[in-house]
Enzyme design. Structure first.
Site, PDB file in Angstrom:
ATOM      1  N   ASP A 135       0.807  -1.222   0.000  1.00 18.90           N
ATOM      2  CA  ASP A 135       0.000   0.000   0.000  1.00 18.90           C
ATOM      3  C   ASP A 135       0.841   1.274   0.000  1.00 18.90           C
ATOM      4  O   ASP A 135       0.698   2.134   0.874  1.00 18.90           O
ATOM      5  CB  ASP A 135      -0.933   0.021   1.210  1.00 18.90           C
ATOM      6  CG  ASP A 135      -1.611  -1.308   1.456  1.00 18.90           C
ATOM      7  OD1 ASP A 135      -2.027  -1.934   0.471  1.00 18.90           O
ATOM      8  OD2 ASP A 135      -1.701  -1.739   2.615  1.00 18.90           O
ATOM      9  N   ASP A 167      -3.339  -4.987  15.861  1.00 16.54           N
ATOM     10  CA  ASP A 167      -2.053  -5.608  16.172  1.00 16.54           C
ATOM     11  C   ASP A 167      -0.866  -4.661  16.033  1.00 16.54           C
ATOM     12  O   ASP A 167       0.284  -5.100  16.030  1.00 16.54           O
ATOM     13  CB  ASP A 167      -1.829  -6.832  15.288  1.00 16.54           C
ATOM     14  CG  ASP A 167      -1.694  -6.476  13.809  1.00 16.54           C
ATOM     15  OD1 ASP A 167      -1.831  -5.276  13.464  1.00 16.54           O
ATOM     16  OD2 ASP A 167      -1.448  -7.379  12.994  1.00 16.54           O
ATOM     17  N   GLY A 168      -1.129  -3.370  15.912  1.00 17.83           N
ATOM     18  CA  GLY A 168      -0.052  -2.395  15.803  1.00 17.83           C
ATOM     19  C   GLY A 168       0.293  -2.014  14.385  1.00 17.83           C
ATOM     20  O   GLY A 168       1.001  -1.031  14.162  1.00 17.83           O
ATOM     21  N   HIS A 169      -0.205  -2.784  13.410  1.00 11.19           N
ATOM     22  CA  HIS A 169       0.053  -2.457  12.014  1.00 11.19           C
ATOM     23  C   HIS A 169      -1.020  -1.486  11.513  1.00 11.19           C
ATOM     24  O   HIS A 169      -2.213  -1.797  11.532  1.00 11.19           O
ATOM     25  CB  HIS A 169       0.060  -3.718  11.152  1.00 11.19           C
ATOM     26  CG  HIS A 169       1.315  -4.507  11.287  1.00 11.19           C
ATOM     27  ND1 HIS A 169       1.577  -5.291  12.397  1.00 11.19           N
ATOM     28  CD2 HIS A 169       2.399  -4.620  10.476  1.00 11.19           C
ATOM     29  CE1 HIS A 169       2.765  -5.867  12.249  1.00 11.19           C
ATOM     30  NE2 HIS A 169       3.282  -5.471  11.105  1.00 11.19           N
ATOM     31  N   GLY A 218     -10.834  -9.360   9.098  1.00 16.34           N
ATOM     32  CA  GLY A 218     -12.105  -9.953   8.729  1.00 16.34           C
ATOM     33  C   GLY A 218     -13.339  -9.227   9.219  1.00 16.34           C
ATOM     34  O   GLY A 218     -14.441  -9.746   9.125  1.00 16.34           O
ATOM     35  N   GLU A 243     -11.415  -2.735  -3.668  1.00 14.55           N
ATOM     36  CA  GLU A 243     -10.951  -1.907  -2.561  1.00 14.55           C
ATOM     37  C   GLU A 243      -9.957  -0.874  -3.076  1.00 14.55           C
ATOM     38  O   GLU A 243      -9.702  -0.753  -4.282  1.00 14.55           O
ATOM     39  CB  GLU A 243     -10.291  -2.759  -1.483  1.00 14.55           C
ATOM     40  CG  GLU A 243      -9.103  -3.550  -1.966  1.00 14.55           C
ATOM     41  CD  GLU A 243      -8.662  -4.597  -0.951  1.00 14.55           C
ATOM     42  OE1 GLU A 243      -9.275  -4.705   0.104  1.00 14.55           O
ATOM     43  OE2 GLU A 243      -7.677  -5.304  -1.250  1.00 14.55           O
TER      44      GLU A 243
END
Length: 351
Positions: free
Chosen positions: A42, A94-96, A119, A225
């Protein structure tokens, strides 16, 4: 963006820091590390002075810099930790931080980003600002402005990830975003660029088919997306990623495009099909060497237009790699990208 998907349902960018491939020197049999490419998901890019800055999905938003768009040096991360509000929005965070997008307005850089959980559409888009991108400058300081937009399961049939902001001819900022569910949205921002305009103004800009009775909490089969709107001449061009990312050699990501005379749309493909009704003309797809590619952004630097994206290299077990391609324009003012760039552009991570 984005720049965030589960491997199957594609709602989470997967942070993959895979081992690098080592080769043997034929002459002496000694192990030697091959030149490292930039492994990235990204990518978003900006230029300040004579330096290019690259931002990507990763812990705290990963940052790089370059003088030539080929040799890149790591510049740490935007957030030393994580946004203070992140775990209130997504308990599975999760910090990402996913799918950054950067623009400059009135002397300030606005870096939009997404927080989510695998999800689910327990997601939010935030924004942090800085006066400069140069970490050596005394003015360098990221200031988080908090949440711009949030999606909530069972309330919203869209996902607040993959932000991209474009400024229209009247100076109004608009944010496109979305992943799977009922498609991609466009919403007007206020003059500050950090909140929705009031009264709110929303549009659906791209969709693919979704079963009407599918549970609203499910991402569903509508594989689209990462919208990015790029203004060129008299058109707004909407780039969208179709297919599945983050599956290595099994990725099916590809980039389609449509365009509109007004930022609100409708965005039509080359055959006149509305992207909000399943339309989209293929701009660039994968091949045997590069199984999938997407999550693109587009920019004009020094009078030339560029597409920035990631692609999965089959020869490296599907590792995601940075790609930068020049955009040319055909006689009908449609963008053209030479697929040969997948082989000819190779970034280098400078130690």
């Amino acid at each position: 963006m984005a720049r965030r998907r589960t491997c199957i349902q594609m709602n989470a960018r997967l942070p993959r820091w895979w081992p690098l491939t080592l080769g043997l020197l034929a002459a002496g049999g000694l192990a030697a590390e091959a030149p490292r490419q930039v492994s990235i998901h990204d990518p978003a890019m900006a230029k300040e002075g004579d330096t290019y800055y690259l931002f990507s999905t990763g812990p705290g938003i990963t940052m790089y810099r370059s003088k030539d768009m080929r040799q890149w040096e790591r510049q740490g991360r935007v957030f030393p930790g994580e946004p203070a509000w992140a775990r209130q929005v997504a308990k599975g965070f999760d910090g990402h931080i996913w799918a950054p997008d950067i623009i400059r307005r009135d002397g300030t850089y606005f870096l939009y980003y997404a927080v989510s959980a695998f999800g689910k559409n327990t997601s939010a888009i935030g924004v942090t600002t800085n006066r400069t991108l140069d970490p050596a400058s005394p003015e360098y300081r990221w200031e988080d402005r908090g949440i711009v937009l949030q999606s909530i399961p069972n309330r919203d049939l869209w996902n607040a990830i993959d932000p991209s902001v474009v400024v229209d001819d009247h100076g109004t900022p608009w944010m496109s975003f979305g992943s799977f569910w009922a498609g991609l949205k466009l919403v007007k921002l206020d003059a500050s660029g950090t909140a929705l305009a009031q009264p709110q103004e929303w549009y659906s800009i791209a969709k693919r088919e979704r079963p009407v009775f599918l549970d609203d909490r499910e991402p569903g089969p509508a594989e689209l997306e990462a919208p990015f709107i790029f203004k060129k001449g008299g058109y707004y061009y909407l780039f969208v990623s179709w297919g599945k990312c983050c599956l290595g050699v099994r990725s099916t990501y590809r980039i389609v495009v449509g365009r509109a005379r007004e930022v609100r749309g409708p965005y039509l493909d080359k055959e006149g099909r509305n992207l909000a009704e399943g339309g989209g003309s293929l701009l660039l797809g994968g091949n045997a060497q590069w199984s999938g590619l997407g999550s693109c952004s587009a920019y004009t630097f020094d009078g030339r237009d560029y597409l920035v994206f990631h692609a999965y290299e089959a020869a490296d077990n599907g590792m995601q790699k940075l790609k930068i391609a020049e955009i040319t324009w055909d006689a009908e003012q449609w963008p053209v990208v030479d697929p040969g760039v997948l082989q000819t552009y190779r970034s280098e991570l400078v130690r």
